[in-house]
Scaffold this active site. Structure first.
Site, PDB file in Angstrom:
ATOM      1  N   ASP A   8       0.801  -1.238   0.000  1.00 21.81           N
ATOM      2  CA  ASP A   8       0.000   0.000   0.000  1.00 21.81           C
ATOM      3  C   ASP A   8       0.838   1.294   0.000  1.00 21.81           C
ATOM      4  OD1 ASP A   8      -1.517  -2.245   0.696  1.00 21.81           O
ATOM      5  OD2 ASP A   8      -2.963  -1.071   1.849  1.00 21.81           O
ATOM      6  N   GLU A  39      -4.486   2.177  -2.623  1.00 26.33           N
ATOM      7  CA  GLU A  39      -5.725   2.628  -1.944  1.00 26.33           C
ATOM      8  C   GLU A  39      -5.496   3.757  -0.948  1.00 26.33           C
ATOM      9  OE1 GLU A  39      -7.752   0.324   0.906  1.00 26.33           O
ATOM     10  OE2 GLU A  39      -5.978   0.114   2.144  1.00 26.33           O
ATOM     11  N   ASN A  40      -4.227   3.981  -0.531  1.00 26.41           N
ATOM     12  CA  ASN A  40      -3.935   5.048   0.444  1.00 26.41           C
ATOM     13  C   ASN A  40      -3.084   6.166  -0.154  1.00 26.41           C
ATOM     14  OD1 ASN A  40      -3.491   2.180   2.120  1.00 26.41           O
ATOM     15  ND2 ASN A  40      -4.992   3.580   2.982  1.00 26.41           N
ATOM     16  N   ASN A  67     -10.396  -1.377   0.626  1.00 28.63           N
ATOM     17  CA  ASN A  67     -11.573  -0.767   1.246  1.00 28.63           C
ATOM     18  C   ASN A  67     -11.620   0.751   1.053  1.00 28.63           C
ATOM     19  OD1 ASN A  67      -9.252  -1.235   3.042  1.00 28.63           O
ATOM     20  ND2 ASN A  67     -10.423  -0.064   4.540  1.00 28.63           N
ATOM     21  N   HIS A  68     -10.489   1.378   0.686  1.00 27.72           N
ATOM     22  CA  HIS A  68     -10.507   2.830   0.433  1.00 27.72           C
ATOM     23  C   HIS A  68     -10.677   3.172  -1.043  1.00 27.72           C
ATOM     24  CE1 HIS A  68      -9.720   3.808   4.548  1.00 27.72           C
ATOM     25  NE2 HIS A  68      -8.583   3.151   4.566  1.00 27.72           N
ATOM     26  N   HIS A 152      -6.969  -8.238  -0.330  1.00 30.74           N
ATOM     27  CA  HIS A 152      -6.920  -7.128   0.621  1.00 30.74           C
ATOM     28  C   HIS A 152      -7.771  -7.488   1.836  1.00 30.74           C
ATOM     29  CE1 HIS A 152      -5.974  -2.866   1.161  1.00 30.74           C
ATOM     30  NE2 HIS A 152      -7.138  -2.759   1.770  1.00 30.74           N
ATOM     31  N   HIS A 177      -3.354  -4.561   3.010  1.00 31.60           N
ATOM     32  CA  HIS A 177      -4.291  -3.885   3.913  1.00 31.60           C
ATOM     33  C   HIS A 177      -3.764  -3.635   5.328  1.00 31.60           C
ATOM     34  CE1 HIS A 177      -7.875  -2.437   5.909  1.00 31.60           C
ATOM     35  NE2 HIS A 177      -7.844  -3.444   6.760  1.00 31.60           N
ATOM     36  N   HIS A 179      -0.787  -3.064   6.347  1.00 33.13           N
ATOM     37  CA  HIS A 179       0.363  -2.136   6.308  1.00 33.13           C
ATOM     38  C   HIS A 179       1.556  -2.654   7.121  1.00 33.13           C
ATOM     39  CE1 HIS A 179      -2.263   1.602   5.122  1.00 33.13           C
ATOM     40  NE2 HIS A 179      -2.551   0.511   4.436  1.00 33.13           N
TER      41      HIS A 179
HETATM   42 FE   LIG Z   1      -4.077   0.259   2.935  1.00 28.06          FE
HETATM   43 FE   LIG Z   2      -7.188  -1.262   3.288  1.00 35.45          FE
END
Ligand SMILES: [Fe+2]
Ligand SMILES: [Fe+2]
Length: 263
Positions: A8, A39-40, A67-68, A152, A177, A179
């Protein structure tokens, strides 16, 4: 084929790490294809079309999500239709974007990428990632044997169970996910490479990307204050998967955990 998968990308520090380090790393390791979870990338939550373009320019061929993925700070969702941007496949039909892709690289070789999201301790209303994922992999196998899955999810068990479920059908199942990079990289019996989590490319001095103080306060007081991305301690977390071109089975998987000081 050698595939680099980057954990990520977190906020501007994560993007700076890629700008500085990705191109030399690709040369040093003779990487054929680079996939990164984005996603981040936008301030720690979500992605934008402009940032996706930048990440691609640094040398990433496919950007996966999680999820983001549906947090798009500038509300311009058009980039979600592009073939090199994925979000988890197992969201209900009708959502923007897509969860699997098939691309042909500059060297003429093809690769399939699938993005899934786990349900345990997460969004339990999602479609089954096991059944949805297997179907997508089987469809891609009609075009290529080289298939990478970004799974994820929160739990190591769900990620490993999925890898065991489709062992031999995909080249690698790479968890994202949390991290936090795990040390359990391996090749399963059927030839699928696996790691529970590739980790995060962003600020190491942080609580999974954010400044520590508000996160500690959240745990102590059980109330939520605004979390801000940390800018301390840049690192690159990734894995390299070496795949047999003909069979798509993995020969090797190795972790990368580099601390970066900017020049
Ligand atoms: Fe993430
Ligand atoms: Fe995530």
């Amino acid at each position: 084929m050698k595939i680099l998968f980057i954990g990520d990308i977190f906020a501007d520090i994560g993007r700076r790490v890629l700008a500085e380090r990705l191109s030399p790393l690709v040369k040093e390791q003779e990487i054929d294809c680079c996939i990164a979870n984005g996603e981040n990338a936008a301030g720690g939550r979500g992605l934008t079309g402009n940032l996706a373009k930048k990440i691609r320019k640094y040398g990433v061929q496919v950007i996966t999500g999680g999820n983001h993925s549906f947090t798009i700070p500038d509300n311009d969702v058009s980039f979600m239709d592009e073939p090199h941007v994925l979000r988890p496949l197992n969201y209900p039909p009708g959502n923007i974007g897509h969860g699997s892709t098939f691309i042909t690289l500059e060297n003429g070789m093809s690769i399939g990428v699938v993005n899934l999201q786990g349900r345990t301790f997460h969004n339990e209303q999602l479609d089954c990632p096991f059944r949805t994922g297997k179907l997508a992999i089987e469809e891609l196998r009609e075009k290529t044997r080289i298939i990478i899955v970004d799974f994820h999810a929160e739990t190591t068990s769900e990620k490993l169970a999925f890898a065991a479920y489709i062992d031999g059908l995909a080249s690698a199942v790479i968890g994202t996910h949390t991290h936090v990079q795990t040390a359990d990289e391996r090749i399963l019996r059927g030839g699928t490479a696996f790691i529970s989590d590739a980790g995060m490319t962003g600020p190491e001095e942080s609580i999974i990307g954010m400044n520590a103080e508000p996160v500690i306060r959240h745990f102590l007081l059980q109330t939520h204050t605004r979390f801000e991305p940390s800018s301390q301690g840049a690192m690159l977390n990734a894995v390299i998967v070496d795949v047999d071109d003909a069979s798509g089975k993995a020969h090797a998987i190795s972790r990368i955990f580099e601390r970066i000081s900017f020049s």
